[in-house]
Motif scaffolding. Sequence first.
Motif, PDB file in Angstrom:
ATOM      1  N   LEU A   1       0.825  -1.205   0.000  1.00  0.00           N
ATOM      2  CA  LEU A   1       0.000   0.000   0.000  1.00  0.00           C
ATOM      3  C   LEU A   1       0.858   1.253   0.000  1.00  0.00           C
ATOM      4  CD1 LEU A   1      -2.655  -1.152   2.615  1.00  0.00           C
ATOM      5  CD2 LEU A   1      -3.071  -0.781   0.188  1.00  0.00           C
ATOM      6  N   GLU A   2       1.899   1.258   0.836  1.00  0.00           N
ATOM      7  CA  GLU A   2       2.771   2.436   0.943  1.00  0.00           C
ATOM      8  C   GLU A   2       3.568   2.640  -0.330  1.00  0.00           C
ATOM      9  OE1 GLU A   2       6.012   4.999   1.434  1.00  0.00           O
ATOM     10  OE2 GLU A   2       6.276   2.832   1.111  1.00  0.00           O
ATOM     11  N   ALA A   3       4.099   1.561  -0.898  1.00  0.00           N
ATOM     12  CA  ALA A   3       4.950   1.676  -2.082  1.00  0.00           C
ATOM     13  C   ALA A   3       4.165   2.209  -3.282  1.00  0.00           C
ATOM     14  CB  ALA A   3       5.577   0.330  -2.416  1.00  0.00           C
ATOM     15  N   VAL A   4       2.989   1.653  -3.514  1.00  0.00           N
ATOM     16  CA  VAL A   4       2.199   2.059  -4.681  1.00  0.00           C
ATOM     17  C   VAL A   4       1.695   3.489  -4.539  1.00  0.00           C
ATOM     18  CG1 VAL A   4       0.119   1.594  -6.035  1.00  0.00           C
ATOM     19  CG2 VAL A   4       1.551  -0.308  -5.261  1.00  0.00           C
ATOM     20  N   THR A   5       1.199   3.848  -3.363  1.00  0.00           N
ATOM     21  CA  THR A   5       0.672   5.205  -3.189  1.00  0.00           C
ATOM     22  C   THR A   5       1.779   6.240  -3.052  1.00  0.00           C
ATOM     23  OG1 THR A   5       0.440   4.850  -0.789  1.00  0.00           O
ATOM     24  CG2 THR A   5      -1.496   4.421  -2.175  1.00  0.00           C
ATOM     25  N   HIS A   6       2.988   5.793  -2.754  1.00  0.00           N
ATOM     26  CA  HIS A   6       4.133   6.714  -2.770  1.00  0.00           C
ATOM     27  C   HIS A   6       4.528   7.006  -4.221  1.00  0.00           C
ATOM     28  CE1 HIS A   6       7.888   8.673  -1.613  1.00  0.00           C
ATOM     29  NE2 HIS A   6       8.493   7.937  -2.529  1.00  0.00           N
ATOM     30  N   ALA A   7       4.543   5.967  -5.030  1.00  0.00           N
ATOM     31  CA  ALA A   7       4.923   6.143  -6.443  1.00  0.00           C
ATOM     32  C   ALA A   7       3.854   6.909  -7.213  1.00  0.00           C
ATOM     33  CB  ALA A   7       5.169   4.782  -7.080  1.00  0.00           C
ATOM     34  N   TYR A   8       2.588   6.620  -6.917  1.00  0.00           N
ATOM     35  CA  TYR A   8       1.462   7.253  -7.620  1.00  0.00           C
ATOM     36  C   TYR A   8       0.467   7.729  -6.564  1.00  0.00           C
ATOM     37  CZ  TYR A   8       3.745   4.992 -11.477  1.00  0.00           C
ATOM     38  OH  TYR A   8       4.697   4.601 -12.388  1.00  0.00           O
ATOM     39  N   PRO A   9       0.709   8.910  -6.011  1.00  0.00           N
ATOM     40  CA  PRO A   9      -0.050   9.396  -4.844  1.00  0.00           C
ATOM     41  C   PRO A   9      -1.559   9.460  -5.058  1.00  0.00           C
ATOM     42  CG  PRO A   9       1.909  10.726  -5.179  1.00  0.00           C
ATOM     43  CD  PRO A   9       1.785   9.838  -6.391  1.00  0.00           C
ATOM     44  N   ARG A  10      -2.240   9.141  -3.988  1.00  0.00           N
ATOM     45  CA  ARG A  10      -3.699   9.230  -3.933  1.00  0.00           C
ATOM     46  C   ARG A  10      -4.037  10.510  -3.178  1.00  0.00           C
ATOM     47  NH1 ARG A  10      -7.937   5.215  -3.850  1.00  0.00           N
ATOM     48  NH2 ARG A  10      -9.691   5.909  -2.576  1.00  0.00           N
ATOM     49  N   GLU A  11      -4.599  11.479  -3.884  1.00  0.00           N
ATOM     50  CA  GLU A  11      -4.883  12.775  -3.274  1.00  0.00           C
ATOM     51  C   GLU A  11      -5.902  12.635  -2.143  1.00  0.00           C
ATOM     52  OE1 GLU A  11      -3.187  15.372  -4.051  1.00  0.00           O
ATOM     53  OE2 GLU A  11      -2.177  14.527  -5.816  1.00  0.00           O
ATOM     54  N   LYS A  12      -5.818  13.555  -1.166  1.00  0.00           N
ATOM     55  CA  LYS A  12      -6.720  13.498  -0.014  1.00  0.00           C
ATOM     56  C   LYS A  12      -8.176  13.675  -0.405  1.00  0.00           C
ATOM     57  CE  LYS A  12      -3.300  14.989   3.401  1.00  0.00           C
ATOM     58  NZ  LYS A  12      -2.934  16.006   4.418  1.00  0.00           N
ATOM     59  N   THR A  13      -8.405  14.290  -1.565  1.00  0.00           N
ATOM     60  CA  THR A  13      -9.780  14.498  -2.031  1.00  0.00           C
ATOM     61  C   THR A  13     -10.196  13.473  -3.084  1.00  0.00           C
ATOM     62  OG1 THR A  13      -8.963  16.068  -3.699  1.00  0.00           O
ATOM     63  CG2 THR A  13      -9.677  16.983  -1.572  1.00  0.00           C
ATOM     64  N   PHE A  14      -9.446  12.386  -3.203  1.00  0.00           N
ATOM     65  CA  PHE A  14      -9.686  11.433  -4.293  1.00  0.00           C
ATOM     66  C   PHE A  14     -11.106  10.883  -4.271  1.00  0.00           C
ATOM     67  CE2 PHE A  14      -9.826   7.117  -6.030  1.00  0.00           C
ATOM     68  CZ  PHE A  14      -9.361   7.344  -7.319  1.00  0.00           C
ATOM     69  N   LYS A  15     -11.610  10.505  -3.102  1.00  0.00           N
ATOM     70  CA  LYS A  15     -12.940   9.898  -3.043  1.00  0.00           C
ATOM     71  C   LYS A  15     -13.996  10.799  -3.670  1.00  0.00           C
ATOM     72  CE  LYS A  15     -12.346   6.930   1.023  1.00  0.00           C
ATOM     73  NZ  LYS A  15     -12.842   6.640   2.403  1.00  0.00           N
ATOM     74  N   ASN A  16     -13.945  12.068  -3.358  1.00  0.00           N
ATOM     75  CA  ASN A  16     -14.898  13.015  -3.921  1.00  0.00           C
ATOM     76  C   ASN A  16     -14.591  13.304  -5.395  1.00  0.00           C
ATOM     77  OD1 ASN A  16     -17.105  15.127  -3.379  1.00  0.00           O
ATOM     78  ND2 ASN A  16     -15.462  16.373  -4.253  1.00  0.00           N
ATOM     79  N   ASP A  17     -13.301  13.457  -5.687  1.00  0.00           N
ATOM     80  CA  ASP A  17     -12.899  13.823  -7.057  1.00  0.00           C
ATOM     81  C   ASP A  17     -13.212  12.735  -8.068  1.00  0.00           C
ATOM     82  OD1 ASP A  17     -11.978  16.168  -5.980  1.00  0.00           O
ATOM     83  OD2 ASP A  17      -9.858  15.626  -6.023  1.00  0.00           O
ATOM     84  N   ILE A  18     -13.060  11.470  -7.668  1.00  0.00           N
ATOM     85  CA  ILE A  18     -13.310  10.403  -8.641  1.00  0.00           C
ATOM     86  C   ILE A  18     -14.800  10.327  -8.976  1.00  0.00           C
ATOM     87  CG2 ILE A  18     -13.593   8.514  -6.972  1.00  0.00           C
ATOM     88  CD1 ILE A  18     -11.806   8.319 -10.405  1.00  0.00           C
ATOM     89  N   ILE A  19     -15.657  10.652  -8.017  1.00  0.00           N
ATOM     90  CA  ILE A  19     -17.095  10.708  -8.311  1.00  0.00           C
ATOM     91  C   ILE A  19     -17.367  11.808  -9.333  1.00  0.00           C
ATOM     92  CG2 ILE A  19     -19.378  11.192  -7.357  1.00  0.00           C
ATOM     93  CD1 ILE A  19     -18.446   9.887  -4.753  1.00  0.00           C
TER      94      ILE A  19
END
Length: 215
Positions: free
Chosen positions: A151-169
Amino acid sequence: MNLSTHRLGVAIPDSRIAREAAELLRDTGHHLLFQHSHRVYFWAALLGKRENLAYDPELLYTASMFHDLGLTERFHTSQLRFEVDGANAARDFLRGHGIAEADAQKTWAAIAFHTTPGIPEFLHAEATLLHVGAGMDVAGRHYTQFTDEELEAVTHAYPREKTFKNDIIDVFYDGMKHRPASTTGTFNDDFIACRDPSFQRVDMCSVIAASPWAH
């Protein structure tokens, strides 16, 4: 090479097709989808490695890069399901690179069915893995199957923004609000209903009751 993901034992294929697939997605200017699509690939590849599934990394990566392409501005006049737009674009892309028709069709199916639960696992490994990878990144399905290191490695390489849940909708809504009919029979109508209070879902029981049949 990204060192954070390299240590996990999976990597982005080092090929012209992979590079051009990524460039095509990057050129849409949609940073959220670029990051999301790469995370989808890694979740899928990690699961494939863990389950010892035989899959083609190049096809899986291409499918990951194209799986949400149908949501981008390029397709904002289309009335097809966004998954079909992405699948068609991926198939054309692979054909243009001389990939065997069977593999181009395999990639088409993986993308076209990636939001349809209950079908991808009966197609082929690429379809199974893309479905799981997308579900993991958007909805957290299979989240507990991944280690903290992964989880840490993938999200470090390709960050998941703090607003992702709302933004992806918002991304789903923007990509489908002009073609609400394409969401009938899928959970994609949830995105329209979430952002448009006036949206009327199609009720199949009402459709059946109002059909021209006498009984």
